[in-house]
Design a protein around this motif. Structure first.
Motif, mmCIF file in Angstrom:
data_model
loop_
_atom_site.group_PDB
_atom_site.id
_atom_site.type_symbol
_atom_site.label_atom_id
_atom_site.label_comp_id
_atom_site.label_asym_id
_atom_site.label_seq_id
_atom_site.Cartn_x
_atom_site.Cartn_y
_atom_site.Cartn_z
ATOM 1 N N PRO A 42 0.753 -1.488 0.003
ATOM 2 C CA PRO A 42 -0.076 0.025 -0.063
ATOM 3 C C PRO A 42 0.708 1.370 -0.037
ATOM 4 N N LEU A 43 1.963 1.206 0.630
ATOM 5 C CA LEU A 43 2.810 2.502 0.741
ATOM 6 C C LEU A 43 3.515 2.730 -0.638
ATOM 7 N N VAL A 44 3.873 1.663 -1.555
ATOM 8 C CA VAL A 44 4.232 1.729 -2.893
ATOM 9 C C VAL A 44 3.128 2.338 -3.668
ATOM 10 N N LEU A 45 2.130 1.680 -3.843
ATOM 11 C CA LEU A 45 1.037 2.196 -4.579
ATOM 12 C C LEU A 45 0.555 3.634 -4.347
ATOM 13 N N ALA A 46 0.494 3.978 -3.186
ATOM 14 C CA ALA A 46 0.310 5.392 -2.677
ATOM 15 C C ALA A 46 1.123 6.138 -3.192
ATOM 16 N N LEU A 47 2.424 5.855 -3.145
ATOM 17 C CA LEU A 47 3.440 6.698 -3.569
ATOM 18 C C LEU A 47 3.239 6.799 -5.208
ATOM 19 N N SER A 48 2.945 5.663 -5.641
ATOM 20 C CA SER A 48 2.709 5.759 -6.966
ATOM 21 C C SER A 48 1.676 6.516 -7.620
ATOM 22 N N TRP A 49 0.463 6.602 -6.670
ATOM 23 C CA TRP A 49 -0.606 7.352 -7.189
ATOM 24 C C TRP A 49 -0.077 8.956 -6.947
ATOM 25 N N ALA A 50 0.524 9.270 -6.155
ATOM 26 C CA ALA A 50 1.024 10.674 -6.172
ATOM 27 C C ALA A 50 1.956 11.109 -7.133
ATOM 28 N N VAL A 51 3.050 10.228 -7.344
ATOM 29 C CA VAL A 51 3.800 10.539 -8.503
ATOM 30 C C VAL A 51 3.090 10.472 -9.962
ATOM 31 N N ALA A 52 2.200 9.611 -9.899
ATOM 32 C CA ALA A 52 1.561 9.764 -11.336
ATOM 33 C C ALA A 52 0.659 11.063 -11.462
ATOM 34 N N GLY A 53 0.080 11.623 -10.490
ATOM 35 C CA GLY A 53 -0.662 13.157 -10.483
ATOM 36 C C GLY A 53 0.435 13.831 -11.028
ATOM 37 N N ARG A 54 1.486 13.832 -10.235
ATOM 38 C CA ARG A 54 2.501 14.816 -10.647
ATOM 39 C C ARG A 54 2.907 14.834 -12.140
ATOM 40 N N VAL A 55 3.240 13.690 -12.536
ATOM 41 C CA VAL A 55 3.541 13.519 -13.956
ATOM 42 C C VAL A 55 2.740 13.617 -14.850
ATOM 43 N N LEU A 56 1.236 13.540 -14.631
ATOM 44 C CA LEU A 56 0.168 13.753 -15.530
ATOM 45 C C LEU A 56 -0.057 15.280 -15.267
ATOM 46 N N ARG A 57 0.269 15.776 -14.524
ATOM 47 C CA ARG A 57 -0.035 17.378 -14.543
ATOM 48 C C ARG A 57 1.181 18.195 -15.509
ATOM 49 N N ARG A 58 2.211 17.531 -15.318
ATOM 50 C CA ARG A 58 3.467 18.100 -16.100
ATOM 51 C C ARG A 58 3.207 17.651 -17.382
ATOM 52 N N TRP A 59 2.782 16.425 -17.849
ATOM 53 C CA TRP A 59 2.688 16.144 -19.199
ATOM 54 C C TRP A 59 0.886 15.572 -19.460
ATOM 55 N N PRO A 60 0.257 16.789 -19.434
ATOM 56 C CA PRO A 60 -1.141 16.290 -19.445
ATOM 57 C C PRO A 60 -1.582 15.600 -20.818
ATOM 58 N N ARG A 61 -0.759 15.730 -21.935
ATOM 59 C CA ARG A 61 -1.139 15.067 -23.177
ATOM 60 C C ARG A 61 -0.685 13.726 -23.306
ATOM 61 N N THR A 62 0.016 13.160 -22.202
ATOM 62 C CA THR A 62 0.396 11.938 -22.536
ATOM 63 C C THR A 62 -0.563 10.715 -22.557
#
Length: 123
Positions: A42-62
């Motif tokens: 759950p710790l790794v998946l929670a981190l994954s969720w947070a990092v994915a949000g940051r990445v998708l904000r930076r590259w919204p057309r990905t």
């Protein structure tokens, strides 16, 4: 698509590697490997969720499917290279995924790959 995938996978892999060292060295000897993985996941998946949000904000057309698939493949390659560096053969690496802790870990890795499909850039 490679930059967003790398931006997603690398911080998660590095953190999961550190957590994995704690899991193997400190947690698993006390709880057993399956519970240790279940506590880490759950710790790794929670981190994954947070990092994915940051990445998708930076590259919204990905393309999310492409990012998730590329990230999963990069992650599995990094996992294999790590296993090889620690003396496992490719066969041992694959066989480990058939154990209950390995299967749970693989399910988490698949979840990691799917997060970009469902994660919204905001929130």
């Amino acid at each position: 698509m490679l930059k967003p995938a790398l931006a997603y996978v690398l911080p998660v892999f590095v953190t999961a590697f550190a957590l994995g060292a704690l899991r193997v060295g400190l947690i698993a000897p006390r709880t057993g490997p399956l519970l240790a993985v279940a506590l880490e996941l759950p710790l790794v998946l929670a981190l994954s969720w947070a990092v994915a949000g940051r990445v998708l904000r930076r590259w919204p057309r990905t393309p999310r499917l492409g990012m998730g698939l590329a990230s999963f493949l990069i992650l599995m390659l990094l996992e294999l290279l790590t296993a090889l560096a620690f003396g496992q053969t490719p066969g041992q690496f694959l066989t480990a995924m058939t154990t209950p802790p390995g299967a749970l870990g693989l399910a988490g890795q698949i979840g990691f790959g799917l997060i970009p499909l469902v994660r919204q850039p905001k929130g």
